[in-house]
Write an enzyme that holds these catalytic residues in place. Structure first.
Site, short mmCIF file in Angstrom:
data_model
loop_
_atom_site.label_atom_id
_atom_site.label_comp_id
_atom_site.label_asym_id
_atom_site.label_seq_id
_atom_site.Cartn_x
_atom_site.Cartn_y
_atom_site.Cartn_z
N ASP A 110 93.37 -55.96 -31.03
CA ASP A 110 94.71 -56.04 -30.47
C ASP A 110 95.28 -54.62 -30.49
O ASP A 110 94.86 -53.79 -31.30
CB ASP A 110 95.57 -56.98 -31.32
CG ASP A 110 97.04 -56.92 -30.96
OD1 ASP A 110 97.36 -57.11 -29.78
OD2 ASP A 110 97.85 -56.66 -31.86
N ASP A 141 96.88 -58.79 -35.84
CA ASP A 141 97.85 -58.91 -36.93
C ASP A 141 99.05 -59.78 -36.58
O ASP A 141 99.85 -60.11 -37.45
CB ASP A 141 98.37 -57.51 -37.33
CG ASP A 141 99.31 -56.93 -36.29
OD1 ASP A 141 99.05 -57.14 -35.09
OD2 ASP A 141 100.29 -56.27 -36.67
N ASP A 187 98.10 -63.34 -31.92
CA ASP A 187 96.66 -63.10 -32.09
C ASP A 187 95.95 -64.27 -32.77
O ASP A 187 94.72 -64.34 -32.75
CB ASP A 187 96.43 -61.84 -32.95
CG ASP A 187 97.00 -60.59 -32.30
OD1 ASP A 187 96.96 -60.51 -31.07
OD2 ASP A 187 97.48 -59.71 -33.03
#
Length: 332
Positions: A21, A220, A224
């Site tokens: 990410d 995080d 996600d």
């Protein structure tokens, strides 16, 4: 590094693709406003004022950056109402009797607003790794605000470490492609999947799994979590959202991305150790059991004393345990 299961430890070593990410994982997650550009006849301060009004009820990281800049410049923020967010697009609010739109260029076009000459300016900002955000009121363009989120000091090192292990890296983000690719170049990422809606991240991970490689996802945030669960190995960055940590198989407690490389190498070292132990244990039994059963005696040799049998069995166990303890010397 918290590894939640033996299965996660085993699969991590076979990882072929690591998906990162962007915001808060590769980057610091603390964007700052870098540019405020007003449309023709619109003052930059007016752009900041209405942008802050739009973001006042938002929890997005960019909202914090815009509100912080407005506070620094002493801008009086109108009170917003009727807040609504379109995931991956932008937000709509009412302020001072005007309908305010704040989001990406696609969001403006979907609402009948022409970005005009500012679209080229926004493209230039994106090439610099900044995220341009368009602002419109009552169907007319007001301006563009750009924000930048610096990559973590360890991101490039973490990606380089994975490359040394022969692992491909991918960045998954909802940002526009130009700014995403600029960040990817700084980090050394191989592939960029940009402009992905929050709910589609898991589908993108599934598509990568279709390439036939073991896929690990590093993230995080709340958005996600589905992707972390979909990946063969979900790796959460410590300090992130609780749901991300809960969905992951491995947690980097210190939030250092270099520990992704460490987790993969630790997995490979553990599996190599297991195979060695199986080989030696199997070898001891292949040799020892026929002798204990009297194979030597059948050809005129001695019978195996129980004391020697016990010693051989102990030696087998000691050698396996001692080999396993070598993992204590594993270092980053």
């Amino acid at each position: 590094i918290l590894i939640k299961s033996g299965e996660a430890l085993e699969i991590a070593g076979r990882t072929g693709i690591v998906v990162f990410d962007k915001t808060g994982t590769l980057t610091q997650g603390r964007p700052e406003v870098t540019d405020i550009i007003g449309a023709e006849g619109v003052d930059a301060r007016e752009v900041l004022r209405f942008a802050a009004a739009a973001e006042k009820l938002s929890e997005h990281p960019l909202a914090e950056a815009i509100l912080k800049r407005a506070d620094q410049e002493g801008v009086e923020i109108p009170e917003p109402s009727g807040f609504s967010a379109v995931p991956g697009r932008g937000i709509r609010v009412e302020a001072e009797g005007r309908t305010i739109l704040l989001g990406n260029v696609r969001f403006l076009r979907e609402n009948g607003v022409d970005p005009g000459a500012l679209e080229d300016r926004a493209a230039g900002l994106a090439e610099e790794g900044k995220t341009p955000i368009f602002l419109a009121a009552d169907g007319g363009l007001l301006g563009v605000i750009a924000a930048a989120d610096r990559i973590k000091d360890t991101s490039a090192q973490a990606v380089a470490g994975l490359h040394r292990l022969g692992i491909e890296t991918v960045m998954l983000t909802g940002d526009n492609r130009r700014s995403a690719e600029a960040v990817a170049r700084q980090a050394g990422i191989d592939r960029v999947v940009a402009e992905v809606l929050p709910g589609d991240k898991a589908e993108e991970v599934k598509r990568l799994q279709g390439e036939g490689k073991v896929v690990a996802m590093v993230g995080d945030g709340i958005n996600d979590a589905p992707a972390l669960a979909q990946a063969d190995v979900g790796i959460a960055v410590g300090g992130g959202a609780d749901v991300a940590v809960e969905s992951a198989d491995i947690v980097l407690m210190r939030g250092d991305l270099r520990d992704v490389d460490t987790a993969v190498r630790l997995s490979r070292a553990s599996l190599r150790n297991i195979r060695q132990n199986l080989f030696w244990a199997f070898g001891y039994n292949v040799l020892g059991i026929p002798v204990a059963a009297g194979l030597l005696h059948a050809f005129g040799g001695p019978l195996l004393s129980p004391m020697f049998a016990a010693a051989a069995m102990s030696l087998s166990s000691v050698s396996v345990v001692t080999n396993a303890l070598r993992l204590r010397t594993f270092r980053k």
